[in-house]
Design an enzyme around this catalytic site. Structure first.
Site, PDB file in Angstrom:
ATOM      1  N   LYS A  90       0.754  -1.257  -0.021  1.00 37.48           N
ATOM      2  CA  LYS A  90       0.065   0.012  -0.044  1.00 37.48           C
ATOM      3  C   LYS A  90       0.784   1.216  -0.160  1.00 37.48           C
ATOM      4  O   LYS A  90       1.834   1.369   0.952  1.00 37.48           O
ATOM      5  CB  LYS A  90      -1.101   0.046   1.318  1.00 37.48           C
ATOM      6  CG  LYS A  90      -1.849   1.130   1.273  1.00 37.48           C
ATOM      7  CD  LYS A  90      -3.400   0.768   0.489  1.00 37.48           C
ATOM      8  CE  LYS A  90      -4.270   1.769   0.092  1.00 37.48           C
ATOM      9  NZ  LYS A  90      -3.772   2.669  -0.827  1.00 37.48           N
ATOM     10  N   LYS A 126       5.438   1.764  -2.928  1.00 35.06           N
ATOM     11  CA  LYS A 126       5.261   3.024  -3.698  1.00 35.06           C
ATOM     12  C   LYS A 126       5.547   3.073  -5.277  1.00 35.06           C
ATOM     13  O   LYS A 126       6.189   2.083  -5.524  1.00 35.06           O
ATOM     14  CB  LYS A 126       6.371   4.038  -3.036  1.00 35.06           C
ATOM     15  CG  LYS A 126       6.052   5.463  -2.979  1.00 35.06           C
ATOM     16  CD  LYS A 126       4.932   5.991  -1.759  1.00 35.06           C
ATOM     17  CE  LYS A 126       4.658   7.448  -2.316  1.00 35.06           C
ATOM     18  NZ  LYS A 126       3.476   7.933  -0.913  1.00 35.06           N
ATOM     19  N   ASP A 166      -0.421  10.862  -4.517  1.00 34.96           N
ATOM     20  CA  ASP A 166       0.561  11.163  -3.913  1.00 34.96           C
ATOM     21  C   ASP A 166       0.816  12.540  -4.660  1.00 34.96           C
ATOM     22  O   ASP A 166      -0.221  13.185  -5.097  1.00 34.96           O
ATOM     23  CB  ASP A 166       1.658  10.510  -4.082  1.00 34.96           C
ATOM     24  CG  ASP A 166       2.989  11.009  -3.251  1.00 34.96           C
ATOM     25  OD1 ASP A 166       2.851  10.647  -1.790  1.00 34.96           O
ATOM     26  OD2 ASP A 166       3.960  11.335  -3.630  1.00 34.96           O
ATOM     27  N   ASN A 240      -3.171  19.060  -0.919  1.00 38.16           N
ATOM     28  CA  ASN A 240      -3.905  18.336  -0.057  1.00 38.16           C
ATOM     29  C   ASN A 240      -3.698  18.367   1.207  1.00 38.16           C
ATOM     30  O   ASN A 240      -4.711  18.772   1.880  1.00 38.16           O
ATOM     31  CB  ASN A 240      -4.214  16.936  -0.773  1.00 38.16           C
ATOM     32  CG  ASN A 240      -5.421  16.446  -0.318  1.00 38.16           C
ATOM     33  OD1 ASN A 240      -6.714  17.055  -0.865  1.00 38.16           O
ATOM     34  ND2 ASN A 240      -5.685  15.278   0.074  1.00 38.16           N
ATOM     35  N   SER A 376      -7.138   5.337   3.511  1.00 42.07           N
ATOM     36  CA  SER A 376      -7.056   4.642   2.276  1.00 42.07           C
ATOM     37  C   SER A 376      -7.260   3.024   2.536  1.00 42.07           C
ATOM     38  O   SER A 376      -7.987   2.439   2.097  1.00 42.07           O
ATOM     39  CB  SER A 376      -5.523   4.531   1.625  1.00 42.07           C
ATOM     40  OG  SER A 376      -5.621   5.883   0.840  1.00 42.07           O
TER      41      SER A 376
END
Length: 444
Positions: A90, A126, A166, A240, A376
């Site tokens: 993740k 990632k 991201d 964000n 998430s």
């Protein structure tokens, strides 16, 4: 040499051209010394640290796409699947010209411990590309995202690897990627998080990293005899994380006076006007230099400088290695009492050590910005159950997770004689769970 020093030398030799990854490994392993030394013989025999610092899998691929002029462009895509001991990989997808394998590896390595700290069953990974969505048309972004997912789709899945957004990857990019995954794999599953609400996204996901940062900061302050209400906050970034950290800070009674983007930064003594920031960044995709059109009394400065403004709390929310030693010295001189990282490793090692030596409360990113990946994982749960929870339900779960993360790292630091060292506490608390799972699963 000790086992830690042996592995640090090995990692240095094998990854000499990847400074961000080396920085992350050095910070983590050095803070884990008390735990590793207590189990040195066992861990060495199992080559535990060698396995922890080597990704299970890393994929590099070309991403060809056609721009609006009919010219073929070629970018490089990456996915590093670092550790799946406690769950599916993740971690986000970063789209930025600075992306290279070393940056993706550093982010994936950090993600192992961050994800472990949430208490949820997710491993570390990632991905990303050196593609820059800034200045591109929607059609160009779609062309890139579809090409990127055409290759990535064979390496991910709802129970294998679940990417998210991201830097550079927002709702637009996630939507294009999800559509292409569904089209190729003929599967409607929760393979990406940060999706739109109409196709499986979670309420409060957009706000989660920023809100979570403030929930942990508030708990850290409270447990050290401070109240966040009335405090002045300097904040970097205008994406964000920064926007929703500023929103929650205002709700908690604090005043955010700075924000920044890649061109410069703003100072608004009366407190940042978030409606103006949201219009600039979320609607117009404009630069912060236009903020003065909304607040003429505010100041705009080119370049760096956020951390030179007098404050009680600093929240670096932009990118890695943005808070330097000179910034740390300025914060201490100005009486700053706490720094909490909203970005991944935004504070250099020497700056972190300086802040800690000067008794500034310091919450590392792998704990403080874990709210995004935690939510998430909550989105993954909702997708698996074919349910949608209310904003209040998700926000309440997020608050509890962040409070629990702080107490986990606080307790881990105390357990190993490092009370108040939240960097060590976060690494130890995250490490212990992952190691237990790795040892239970054998040599894999």
């Amino acid at each position: 040499m000790s086992y830690v020093d042996d592995v640090l030398a090995l990692v240095q030799k094998k990854n000499a051209s990847e400074p961000e990854f080396l920085q992350a490994v050095e910070e983590v392993l050095n803070s884990l010394r008390p735990v590793i030394e207590a189990n040195e013989e066992k861990f060495r025999k199992e080559a535990l640290l060698e396995r922890l610092t080597e990704p299970e899998r890393q994929v590099k691929f070309r991403v060809p796409w056609v721009d609006d002029n009919g010219q073929v462009q070629v970018n490089v895509g990456y996915r590093v699947q670092f550790n799946s001991a406690i769950g599916p990989y993740k971690g986000g997808i970063r789209l930025h010209p600075s992306v290279n394998i070393g940056i993706i590896k550093f982010l994936g390595f950090e993600q192992i411990f961050k994800n472990s700290l949430t208490g949820l069953p997710i491993g570390g990974g990632k991905g990303g590309s050196d593609f820059d969505p800034k200045g591109k048309s929607d059609r160009e972004v779609m062309a890139f995202c579809q090409s990127f997912m055409t290759e990535l789709c064979r390496h991910i899945g709802a129970d294998t690897d679940v990417p998210a957004g991201d830097i550079g990857t927002g709702a637009r990019e996630i939507g294009y990627m999800f559509g292409q995954y569904k089209r190729i794999r003929n599967l409607y599953e929760g393979v990406l998080t940060g999706k739109g609400l109409s196709y499986g996204g979670s309420l409060a996901r957009k706000e989660a990293t920023g809100y979570g940062l403030l929930y942990l900061t508030e708990e850290m302050l409270k447990c050290n005899g401070h109240d966040i209400k009335g405090k002045t906050i300097v904040l970097s970034g205008a994406g964000n994380v920064a926007i929703y950290a500023a929103e929650k800070a205002a709700e908690l009674g604090a005043k955010v006076v700075t924000m920044s983007d890649s061109n410069g930064w703003i100072y608004d003594a009366e407190g940042i006007d978030l409606n103006a920031i949201k219009e600039l960044k979320e609607v117009k995709r404009a630069r912060l230099s236009e903020y003065k059109n909304y607040r003429p009394n505010a100041e705009y400065h080119e370049g760096r400088g956020v951390f030179g403004v007098k404050c009680d709390i600093a929240l670096p929310c932009a990118t890695q290695n943005e808070l330097l030693l000179e910034d740390a010295k300025q914060l201490v001189a100005n009486g700053c009492i706490a720094v909490a990282e909203g970005a991944n490793m935004p504070t250099t090692l020497d700056a972190t050590k300086y802040l800690q030596r000067n008794k500034v409360l310091f919450a590392p990113g792998k704990a403080a910005n874990a709210g995004g990946v935690a939510t998430s994982a909550l989105e993954m749960s909702q997708n698996s159950e074919r349910l949608s929870w209310s904003f209040e339900e998700v926000d309440a779960k997020l608050h509890d997770i962040m409070v629990n993360i702080f107490h986990s790292l606080d307790n881990a630091a105390k357990k190993y004689g490092a009370e108040g060292d939240y960097v060590a506490g976060a690494n130890i608390a995250g490490f212990e769970k992952v190691v237990d799972a790795m040892l239970a699963q054998g040599v894999v």
